[in-house]
Design a protein around this motif. Structure first.
Motif, mmCIF file in Angstrom:
data_model
loop_
_atom_site.group_PDB
_atom_site.id
_atom_site.type_symbol
_atom_site.label_atom_id
_atom_site.label_comp_id
_atom_site.label_asym_id
_atom_site.label_seq_id
_atom_site.Cartn_x
_atom_site.Cartn_y
_atom_site.Cartn_z
ATOM 1 N N LEU A 15 0.828 -1.200 0.000
ATOM 2 C CA LEU A 15 0.000 0.000 0.000
ATOM 3 C C LEU A 15 0.868 1.259 0.000
ATOM 4 C CD1 LEU A 15 -1.703 -2.218 1.969
ATOM 5 C CD2 LEU A 15 -3.324 -0.341 1.840
ATOM 6 N N ARG A 41 -2.748 8.028 -1.931
ATOM 7 C CA ARG A 41 -4.001 7.960 -1.173
ATOM 8 C C ARG A 41 -5.152 7.514 -2.047
ATOM 9 N NH1 ARG A 41 -2.383 12.481 2.116
ATOM 10 N NH2 ARG A 41 -3.257 14.003 0.693
ATOM 11 N N ARG A 96 -4.859 3.764 -2.162
ATOM 12 C CA ARG A 96 -5.121 3.130 -0.866
ATOM 13 C C ARG A 96 -6.614 3.115 -0.573
ATOM 14 N NH1 ARG A 96 -0.895 6.382 2.730
ATOM 15 N NH2 ARG A 96 1.019 5.394 1.982
ATOM 16 N N GLY A 97 -7.121 1.949 -0.264
ATOM 17 C CA GLY A 97 -8.536 1.853 0.029
ATOM 18 C C GLY A 97 -9.354 1.795 -1.239
ATOM 19 N N TYR A 131 -6.554 -2.700 2.926
ATOM 20 C CA TYR A 131 -5.851 -3.373 4.018
ATOM 21 C C TYR A 131 -6.850 -3.818 5.078
ATOM 22 C CZ TYR A 131 -2.388 -3.847 7.806
ATOM 23 O OH TYR A 131 -1.601 -4.311 8.813
ATOM 24 N N GLU A 163 -17.118 6.396 4.979
ATOM 25 C CA GLU A 163 -16.006 7.333 4.819
ATOM 26 C C GLU A 163 -15.096 6.914 3.665
ATOM 27 O OE1 GLU A 163 -13.058 7.366 7.925
ATOM 28 O OE2 GLU A 163 -12.786 9.518 7.684
ATOM 29 N N VAL A 164 -14.805 5.632 3.586
ATOM 30 C CA VAL A 164 -13.877 5.183 2.551
ATOM 31 C C VAL A 164 -14.499 5.385 1.165
ATOM 32 C CG1 VAL A 164 -14.513 2.731 2.592
ATOM 33 C CG2 VAL A 164 -12.237 3.375 1.944
ATOM 34 N N VAL A 194 -14.242 9.205 0.430
ATOM 35 C CA VAL A 194 -12.891 9.641 0.114
ATOM 36 C C VAL A 194 -12.531 9.296 -1.320
ATOM 37 C CG1 VAL A 194 -10.491 9.121 0.620
ATOM 38 C CG2 VAL A 194 -12.071 9.568 2.481
ATOM 39 N N HIS A 195 -13.020 8.148 -1.785
ATOM 40 C CA HIS A 195 -12.656 7.728 -3.130
ATOM 41 C C HIS A 195 -13.718 8.075 -4.159
ATOM 42 C CE1 HIS A 195 -9.036 5.798 -1.801
ATOM 43 N NE2 HIS A 195 -9.709 5.298 -0.791
ATOM 44 N N MET A 208 -15.008 -2.866 5.030
ATOM 45 C CA MET A 208 -14.422 -1.561 4.759
ATOM 46 C C MET A 208 -13.366 -1.680 3.652
ATOM 47 S SD MET A 208 -13.662 0.867 7.885
ATOM 48 C CE MET A 208 -12.055 0.354 8.396
#
Lengths: 317, 648
Positions: B68, B102, B105-106, B111, B132-133, B136-137, B185
């Protein structure tokens, strides 16, 4: 469950205040001097002294005097000032307001500043900014408040820069906040005394939280750094700091005595110093009780904030 | 996947069907520049799971996190590339800027942390954390679409997805549920790769089975690649298609699951495999050598003792014989003295009786009742007769059980933690107390030892009823029941040296001199095969296995009659677990003490215990000789547990 915990804290607070009232009352009894003589002066005749003692209830048994004094507190009757002859509440009214202005301003500056600097230090752990902040706060925390005050006076109102007044000189009857420049030095001094502890505590808890699993997880989720700090780290770091803030705010109530004396600020602290000098027992008792009550209330608030922000207590598991 | 299996290191171009490819990855410590990953290379294809296997400190988590583009504090990337597939293109995540990283990631690579209890934000509702994830994306076009996605992943991981479930806080969920939230998540944005860092360590077998099933299903159904980091090879067999074995920052073996697990080429892989306990007891996990350097020679001294019946050789506490240790003026003296007698006579006798049982006790090196299924049945009671008989004379008052609990009950409010528990331990007997988290097994162990004194019912030691709380028990009674705690990381005082820690229980005996105590401490260290040079070290310098040995030495130093081991291996690697189990069994045979081995790991049963008690919600649902319980489980719950054990 929460309601029960808060009620319990409230009851404990009441018990503490009662104990404090006992202490204050009996401690002031031990003060040398005679209130009646303090009012009437050295030339008073024995007859007039006896009459006044009778009138003030000084001949009653101690426990009766305590109870009537305590009863008076509940209805806002703090007794009669020996120095002015008027009711204590009248004497203190303006001064409480003036002191609160000082304390609130100091808190409004010191708390956010402490949190910001502490967070900054934690984020820059081990670098120059962090070392500077740690060094400065350590020095400030080590200095007594009157030393900080005197240094500030020397710097800003004597030979170096003559920018600010070093004493408060509001005409009687006018409010202190009508002269903002006179407030600057006392407020800054108080803020400088209170902030270092908040900074250091904030730094410590923030570092711990930044190393936690959920902050690492938030970063690994791709959450932007700003949101990681504000949403995932800060709320957890603040909870322990709230306790320190409470203790510092409560300290302000007592610390203000020295600061007000130093800057000749017409507040509660100044009144306390004067009252002790004048053997004005009723005023000493009233101010002591007020400061104690402030301590208890602020700590109670911190406890309640702690309870309310903990989801484990808010929700049944 | 087969293209990348055997020689991953050499070829240059990334195969088209690769979700994650790590090439010659090197990571070093920032402090001293020492390299912790020495050029690691592996690749994972979509829809398959690669297991990254190794012990603590082998660098497997560092390698996984590097996937990551994340390096923990104190580590930095010094070489190599990590190619992550983003919408079909391979991107080197280590070359990207922080904001670009970033985004991956996710999103493209996610992870799943080892301990969900620490990795979920305790102050955020679980729904908000998954949302949230997605936020963010920028997943989906609208809030409604994102909410639907949250409900969908909750469903994917087998969790309820109504509003009430999403509004829960992490602490309101069980460990297994928390871990499934962690997976949800990680899976929310439909990543190409998921890195799972020991997601089932610390979960009990039923929950572990559920989580493993979820992971395999998600990978297969949605064509997600998985990197599954673990130290447990039995889990690997369940979940992975490819295996990469790591040791000290290097990949020592890599290949198909079947090949690595069943035809291992590297000796280290073979050692790891031999440490995995199995339900059938076919492998003798007592055979393990010191793999990590954790143990100086586990089995050498044992061989001598176990086979010939002259076990006194190295670990015999001489002090015990020369100076009667805990001097007690009370009537206990008889029992105590005779106990010490046991510790001398038993080693000689037990192996003899043991051999009569066709190797249940002294099979091979490990002295673990490992194989020889034939003799398992009678073994349990048989062995216990041995010490009982040899102990001789003094035990008139306790012909049967050394520790006997009758109808123990304990409730916290409305929650009945222990619901009428009766069990007894005979001298020299080893009993496993099996239960999942929340079954009350630790509570029971604490009640027996007196650490919890608020129970109802009675605990008898040699027939005499014990006071409920340790404080009310006599010194002699306390000496005879000793306890080893779950986590050696928190049960040793970090400021005391090993010798000081071990000496603490000896101070109960006021008549001993410092020199005598020092001698006993050193003897105890020998007994647990640590060696005297450990005496003046502090816990911070020791590995987990070494610390647990110190904790065991502290329990043994007073020659207890009953040793209670509370999940003593669950914080340890599989190979260290094997050596600790081996040690406990050996010590138990040598000293003739009774042992209650509390655990959630049923696979250890044949390796440690003669009898097995299964605890469920505060009740013992099954209790019999180990072989009987495992082969003919009476209770449905036991059958379920046995069915859920992952095996190689």
């Amino acid at each position: 469950m929460i309601a029960r915990m808060i009620v319990k804290r409230l009851l404990i607070s009441v018990v503490i205040l009662l104990l404090v009232s006992l202490l204050v009352f009996f401690a002031t009894l031990l003060l040398p001097g005679d209130p009646a003589r303090a009012i009437l002066g050295q030339q008073a005749t024995p007859e007039r002294l006896a009459a006044l003692r009778e009138q003030m209830g000084l001949n009653d048994p101690v426990w009766l005097r305590y109870l009537s004094w305590l009863g008076g507190l509940f209805i806002g009757d703090f007794g009669t000032s020996a120095a002015t002859g008027g009711p204590v509440s009248e004497l203190l009214g303006d001064r409480i307001g003036a002191s609160l202005v000082l304390m609130v301003l100091a808190a409004v500056i010191a708390v956010p500043a402490g949190i910001l600097v502490g967070t900054y230090s934690a984020l820059r752990r081990g670098r120059g900014g962090d070392h500077t902040a740690s060094g400065v706060t350590l020095v400030l925390a080590a200095l007594p408040e009157f030393v900080i005050g005197i240094v500030l006076i020397t710097l800003f109102s004597t030979t170096v820069f003559t920018l600010l007044p070093s004493v408060t000189m509001a005409p009687p009857g006018e409010q202190v906040w009508n002269y903002p420049s006179q407030l600057v030095l006392p407020v800054v001094t108080l803020a400088l005394v209170v902030a270092p502890y908040i900074v250091r505590m904030m730094r410590a808890t923030m570092i711990e939280v930044l190393d936690s699993g959920y902050v690492e997880m938030a970063r690994l989720k791709g959450v932007p750094e700003r949101q990681v700090i504000l949403r995932h780290a800060l709320p957890h770091a603040l909870a322990p700091v709230a306790q320190v803030i409470a203790i510092q705010l409560a300290w302000l109530a007592g610390g203000i005595v020295v600061i007000e004396f130093l800057f000749r600020y017409p507040g509660m602290g100044q009144a306390l110093v004067d009252a002790v000098a004048n053997r004005d027992v009723q005023v000493v008792q009233a101010i002591s009780m007020l400061i104690a009550a402030l301590y208890v209330v602020v700590n109670l608030l911190a406890d309640i904030v702690g309870i309310l922000t903990n989801p484990k207590l808010r929700t049944e598991a | 996947m087969s293209t990348t299996t055997d020689t991953p290191r050499s070829d240059g171009s990334a195969p088209a069907g690769t979700a994650l490819e790590v090439r010659d990855l090197r990571v070093a410590r920032t402090a001293d520049g020492a390299e912790v990953l020495h050029g690691v290379s592996f690749a994972v294809a979509p829809g398959t799971i690669l297991a990254l296997v190794g012990e603590s400190g082998s660098g497997k988590t560092t390698a996984g996190l590097a996937g990551l583009g994340h390096f923990r504090r104190g580590l930095r990337h010094t070489g190599g590339t990590v190619l992550v597939s983003e919408d079909g293109h391979a991107v080197d995540i280590l070359e990207l800027t922080e904001p670009e990283r970033r985004r991956l990631r996710g999103g493209s690579i996610s992870y799943v942390p080892q301990d969900p209890a620490l990795s979920l934000n305790p102050a955020m509702r679980i729904g908000a954390q998954i949302l949230e994830v997605l936020h963010v994306h920028g997943y989906g076009g609208s809030e409604q679409e994102r909410r639907d996605r949250v409900a969908q992943v909750m469903q994917d991981v087998g969790m309820p997805h109504d509003e009430a479930a999403l509004r829960k806080f992490p602490h309101q969920l069980s460990g297994g549920q928390q871990q499934r939230i962690g997976i949800a998540m990680a899976f929310a944005c439909r990543p190409a790769v998921m890195v799972l860092d020991e997601p089932t360590t610390g979960l009990d077998v039923s929950t572990q089975a559920l989580v493993l099933e979820t992971v395999s299903e998600l990978a297969a159904r949605h064509d997600v690649a998985g990197v599954y980091i673990t130290h447990d090879l039995a889990v690997v067999a369940q979940v992975a298609q490819q295996v990469a074995v790591m040791k000290s920052g290097e990949l020592v073996e890599q290949g198909d699951c079947a090949q690595v697990l069943y035809r291992p080429r590297h000796p280290y892989t073979r050692k790891l495999l031999s440490a995995v306990p199995d339900l059938e007891g076919r492998r003798s996990i007592g055979d393990v050598d010191a793999i990590t350097g954790d143990l100086p020679a586990v089995d050498a001294p044992l061989d001598a003792g176990g086979e010939t019946g002259t076990a006194d050789a190295p670990p015999q506490p001489d002090g015990a014989a020369e100076a009667p240790r805990p001097v007690s003026p009370s009537a206990d003296a008889a029992a105590g003295g005779d106990l010490r007698g046991e510790s001398r006579t038993v080693p000689g006798e037990v192996p003899a009786t043991g051999q009569a049982h066709a190797g249940t006790v002294s099979t091979g090196n490990g002295a673990i009742p490992a194989g020889a299924g034939s003799a398992d049945g009678p073994a349990g009671p048989g062995v216990t007769e041995g010490p009982d008989g040899t102990a001789g004379g003094g035990n008139a008052s306790a012909p049967e059980a050394v520790l006997d609990a009758r109808d123990l009950r304990l409730a916290y409010g409305a929650h009945q933690v222990l619901d009428g528990i009766s069990l007894s331990l005979r001298p020299g007997e080893s009993m496993m107390l099996l239960g999942e988290s929340g079954s009350g097994k630790t509570t029971l162990a604490r009640c027996l030892s007196g650490l919890i004194g608020s129970y109802e019912g009675e605990v008898r030691l040699d027939g005499r009823v014990l006071a409920p709380a340790t404080r009310q028990r006599s010194v002699e009674e306390r000496r005879r029941i000793q306890y080893v705690f779950q986590s050696p990381f928190s049960s040793l005082n970090p400021r005391r040296t090993v010798a000081e820690s071990i000496e603490v229980p000896l101070r109960m005996n006021y008549s001993s001199t410092p020199a005598q105590r020092r001698q006993w401490v050193l003897d105890a260290l020998d007994q647990v095969k640590l060696g005297r040079e450990f005496a003046d070290r502090r816990p911070g310098e020791l590995s987990g296995g070494e610390r647990q040995r110190v904790a065991i030495a502290r329990a043994l130093v007073n020659a207890p009659s009953v040793l209670i081991c509370d999940e003593v291996t669950s914080a340890l690697d599989v190979s260290v677990q094997a050596s600790i189990v081996d040690l406990l069994r050996t010590l138990q045979i040598e000293t003739g003490m009774a042992m209650l081995f509390v655990t959630h790991n049923i696979a250890l049963a044949r390796h440690i215990s003669q009898r097995l008690a299964v605890l469920q919600r505060g009740k013992i649902v099954d209790m019999d000789d180990t072989a009987v319980v495992l082969e003919q489980p009476k209770h449905g719950y036991t059958r379920e547990l046995i069915a859920n054990v992952p095996s190689l």
